[in-house]
Design a protein around this motif. Structure first.
Motif, short mmCIF file in Angstrom:
data_model
loop_
_atom_site.label_atom_id
_atom_site.label_comp_id
_atom_site.label_asym_id
_atom_site.label_seq_id
_atom_site.Cartn_x
_atom_site.Cartn_y
_atom_site.Cartn_z
N UNK A 1 49.90 47.76 33.79
CA UNK A 1 50.61 46.63 34.37
C UNK A 1 49.82 45.33 34.24
N UNK A 2 48.55 45.44 33.92
CA UNK A 2 47.71 44.26 33.82
C UNK A 2 47.79 43.65 32.43
N UNK A 3 47.81 42.34 32.36
CA UNK A 3 47.76 41.68 31.05
C UNK A 3 46.39 41.92 30.44
N UNK A 4 46.30 41.79 29.12
CA UNK A 4 45.01 41.99 28.45
C UNK A 4 43.96 41.02 28.99
N UNK A 5 44.39 39.81 29.28
CA UNK A 5 43.48 38.78 29.79
C UNK A 5 42.87 39.20 31.12
N UNK A 6 43.71 39.71 32.02
CA UNK A 6 43.23 40.13 33.33
C UNK A 6 42.43 41.43 33.23
N UNK A 7 42.91 42.39 32.42
CA UNK A 7 42.21 43.66 32.29
C UNK A 7 40.82 43.47 31.70
N UNK B 1 44.23 29.48 39.56
CA UNK B 1 43.13 30.36 39.16
C UNK B 1 43.15 31.60 40.05
N UNK B 2 42.88 32.76 39.44
CA UNK B 2 42.98 34.03 40.13
C UNK B 2 41.62 34.73 40.17
N UNK B 3 41.21 35.15 41.37
CA UNK B 3 40.02 35.98 41.55
C UNK B 3 40.50 37.33 42.07
N UNK B 4 40.07 38.41 41.42
CA UNK B 4 40.46 39.75 41.83
C UNK B 4 39.24 40.54 42.30
N UNK B 5 39.47 41.40 43.27
CA UNK B 5 38.43 42.31 43.75
C UNK B 5 38.94 43.74 43.61
N UNK B 6 38.09 44.62 43.06
CA UNK B 6 38.43 46.05 43.00
C UNK B 6 37.98 46.70 44.30
N UNK B 7 38.95 47.12 45.10
CA UNK B 7 38.64 47.82 46.35
C UNK B 7 38.32 49.28 46.08
N UNK B 8 39.12 49.90 45.22
CA UNK B 8 38.91 51.28 44.78
C UNK B 8 39.48 51.41 43.38
N UNK B 9 39.07 52.46 42.67
CA UNK B 9 39.67 52.76 41.38
C UNK B 9 39.57 54.25 41.11
N UNK B 10 40.51 54.77 40.32
CA UNK B 10 40.49 56.19 40.00
C UNK B 10 41.29 56.43 38.72
N UNK B 11 41.05 57.59 38.13
CA UNK B 11 41.79 58.00 36.94
C UNK B 11 42.64 59.21 37.30
N UNK B 12 43.91 59.15 36.99
CA UNK B 12 44.81 60.27 37.24
C UNK B 12 45.25 60.87 35.92
N UNK B 13 45.07 62.16 35.80
CA UNK B 13 45.54 62.87 34.61
C UNK B 13 46.93 63.43 34.89
N UNK B 14 47.88 63.04 34.10
CA UNK B 14 49.23 63.54 34.28
C UNK B 14 50.04 63.28 33.02
N UNK B 15 51.15 63.95 32.94
CA UNK B 15 52.05 63.73 31.80
C UNK B 15 52.72 62.37 31.97
N UNK C 1 38.83 41.11 32.24
CA UNK C 1 37.94 40.69 33.33
C UNK C 1 37.69 41.83 34.32
N UNK C 2 38.72 42.62 34.58
CA UNK C 2 38.58 43.78 35.47
C UNK C 2 37.55 44.76 34.92
N UNK C 3 37.58 44.94 33.60
CA UNK C 3 36.67 45.89 32.94
C UNK C 3 35.20 45.52 33.13
N UNK C 4 34.93 44.26 33.40
CA UNK C 4 33.55 43.78 33.49
C UNK C 4 32.92 44.03 34.86
N UNK C 5 33.72 44.44 35.83
CA UNK C 5 33.19 44.59 37.19
C UNK C 5 33.35 46.02 37.71
N UNK C 6 32.58 46.32 38.74
CA UNK C 6 32.64 47.64 39.38
C UNK C 6 33.38 47.54 40.72
N UNK C 7 33.61 48.69 41.32
CA UNK C 7 34.26 48.73 42.63
C UNK C 7 33.46 47.90 43.65
N UNK C 8 34.18 47.07 44.40
CA UNK C 8 33.53 46.22 45.39
C UNK C 8 33.14 44.85 44.88
#
Length: 310
Positions: free
Chosen positions: A232-238, A259-273, A240-247
């Motif tokens: 759901x994230x645009x390449x531009x936003x993703x 201008x948008x500042x985002x904070x990662x509160x939590x993140x996880x990977x879900x394996x599913x079809x 920037x997200x990729x450069x930071x860790x949780x918190x």
């Protein structure tokens, strides 16, 4: 003597009722007017109680800062009401509100309406009052949709390519995000405003800073967006997200409306079809809402200029 005693009892009953919202009894003063609507000190204090009910962290701020937030919040709501009255009957019932308020309190981590109601009671706020506020936001969103939906531009083929690229391994990266959306008056203020917001985050936390500086509607709940899929994230936003860790927080991301500042509160990977058609629909909805939110900000700012605030 009996009459006087009855008068005292009635006065005490009235006093207790008027203090039910935990607000001190004081002289009602007109703080400002927006067109023909009056906003009093009592209105602002009640709005402050509402904001604290949505974000308990606000209690850590100085009282004058909370009141400033409440004043800005009620000004914004009143401007919206003035616009909505031109298009809707605000007294008409709306069956969608019960469903919306259910999603609303669940987003605030309450399991049921009773828990939410008890929480609101601690701040002197009623469920009816919250429903009225949600109704205003719901009608505003409907107005924005009706006015601007035909101007939303979606490149379906590009979205399909994006989904296929990101779901090669049938894994879904999802993030629990919070946001601060802000504007600057000139390019000279970009670094200065960012430094101010960063310092505020260090001093009082991200959620309180979102309450103070963010112009997004999520500011009332501390900037909380909720869980967002990577797709759901645009390449531009993703990027920037990729450069930071949780918190951690991103650097300011230039988007339409500010201008948008985002904070990662939590993140996880879900394996599913992965159902690619379903993901495409989700992404189209997300992109549509993003563009409508941008139209909403622009329309609100234009509407504000057309209203008399004194």
């Amino acid at each position: 003597m009996i009459i006087k005693k009855k008068f005292i009892i009635l006065f005490l009953i009235f006093y207790n009722l008027s203090c039910g919202s935990c607000l001190a009894v004081e002289e009602v003063k007109i703080i400002l007017k927006i067109n023909n609507k009056v906003i009093t000190n009592f209105d602002i204090k009640k709005e402050a109680q509402y904001l604290m009910a949505l974000n308990d962290d606000l209690k850590s701020l100085e009282s004058y800062k909370i009141l400033d937030l409440a004043k800005d919040s009620i000004i914004k709501e009143t401007i919206k009401v003035n616009v909505l009255e031109e298009f809707y009957n605000l007294n008409a019932s709306d069956e969608k509100i019960d469903l919306i308020i259910t999603n609303f309190y669940k987003k605030l981590n309450f399991e049921n309406m009773n828990d939410f109601k008890n929480h609101l009671n601690n701040y002197g706020i009623t469920v009816k009052g919250v429903k009225n506020k949600i109704k205003i936001e719901s009608l505003w969103n409907s107005l924005i949709y009706n006015k601007f939906y035909n101007r939303v531009e979606i490149n379906t083929e590009e979205l399909k390519k994006k989904i296929k690229k990101k779901y090669i391994n049938q894994e879904e990266q999802i993030y629990l995000l919070s946001e601060i959306l802000y504007t600057v008056n000139s390019t000279n203020e970009i670094d200065e405003k960012y430094a101010l917001i960063k310092q505020s985050i260090l001093d009082i936390g991200f959620n309180n800073t979102a309450n103070i500086y963010s112009i997004s509607d999520s500011n009332k709940i501390g900037g909380k967006i909720g869980w967002v899929n990577k797709s759901q994230l645009s390449d531009k936003i993703f990027n920037e997200i990729e450069k930071i860790n949780t918190g951690e927080i991103t650097k300011p991301i230039k988007i339409v409306g500010g201008y948008l500042i985002l904070k990662i509160e939590e993140q996880k990977i879900e394996k599913k079809k992965i159902n690619l058609d379903e993901k495409l629909r989700e992404l189209i909805d997300f992109e549509t809402n993003k563009q409508l939110n941008q139209f909403s900000l622009l329309f609100f700012n234009k509407s504000k200029l057309n209203q008399r605030i004194e």
